[in-house]
Design a protein around this motif. Sequence first.
Motif, PDB file in Angstrom:
ATOM      1  N   SER A  82       0.830  -1.201   0.000  1.00  0.00           N
ATOM      2  CA  SER A  82       0.000   0.000   0.000  1.00  0.00           C
ATOM      3  C   SER A  82       0.869   1.258   0.000  1.00  0.00           C
ATOM      4  O   SER A  82       0.571   2.233  -0.706  1.00  0.00           O
ATOM      5  N   PHE A  86       1.306   4.130  -2.885  1.00  0.00           N
ATOM      6  CA  PHE A  86       1.117   5.532  -2.507  1.00  0.00           C
ATOM      7  C   PHE A  86       2.233   6.426  -3.042  1.00  0.00           C
ATOM      8  O   PHE A  86       1.974   7.514  -3.553  1.00  0.00           O
ATOM      9  N   LYS A  89       1.997   7.593  -6.749  1.00  0.00           N
ATOM     10  CA  LYS A  89       0.875   8.421  -7.206  1.00  0.00           C
ATOM     11  C   LYS A  89       1.431   9.681  -7.884  1.00  0.00           C
ATOM     12  O   LYS A  89       2.498  10.177  -7.488  1.00  0.00           O
ATOM     13  N   TYR A 192       1.901   9.684   4.269  1.00  0.00           N
ATOM     14  CA  TYR A 192       1.140   8.432   4.332  1.00  0.00           C
ATOM     15  C   TYR A 192       0.590   8.215   5.742  1.00  0.00           C
ATOM     16  O   TYR A 192      -0.570   7.833   5.919  1.00  0.00           O
TER      17      TYR A 192
END
Length: 209
Positions: A82, A86, A89, A192
Amino acid sequence: MQLSKENIKFIDNYLKNSEVIYYDIRMEMLDHVATAVEQKMEAENLDFYDAFKSYMVLNKKGILKGNKDGTNVSYSWSVIKSFLIFITKPYMLILLLLLVILFKKVEVADYLNESFTINNLFLVSILSIALFQLFYFYIYLKERFFVIEKVGGVLALLYYAQIFFFNGFDKEAPSSIVVAIFFYLLFAYIIYFINEILKFNKKNKLLLQ
């Protein structure tokens, strides 16, 4: 048929006593169990305690299996994955580009000295983040969060990587691109971290309304 706050608290305490130690995992389970119990109360015309007992007799093992499978490991690939998604992006890659430009234009080492180098700055940053997390969760909130603890492995990897890349070069300083990438990963970790807390708090408020 909506559950009362007392019903929600009862389920939460039940999960705590079942050794679901991570708050975010417990809230996910709480949401799942509360929804199922509500449906059972409605469909079978049961009160909360009878519906809860009936549901958990059949489903407790399956529900708690996810807790045991996920918490007995130091790292969680799903959490690391994850984080990796992230940092790729588009808006995060723009941040990386800006940092590369910044560190190419500005020689950070000029603002430091031999007793406090760029690797010292990076190490202090890592330790500061780790100490903040420790204080925020264990002392202020007094709760453990699965996602944050497992993604904390990224901090450990950054720590060991900076030893290799920063301390491993005695004769020459790391390049501006290397420094930019390291600080990008550090900033990405902070973003994050904040993003996960905000998402969790939003979902938690909806659940406890």
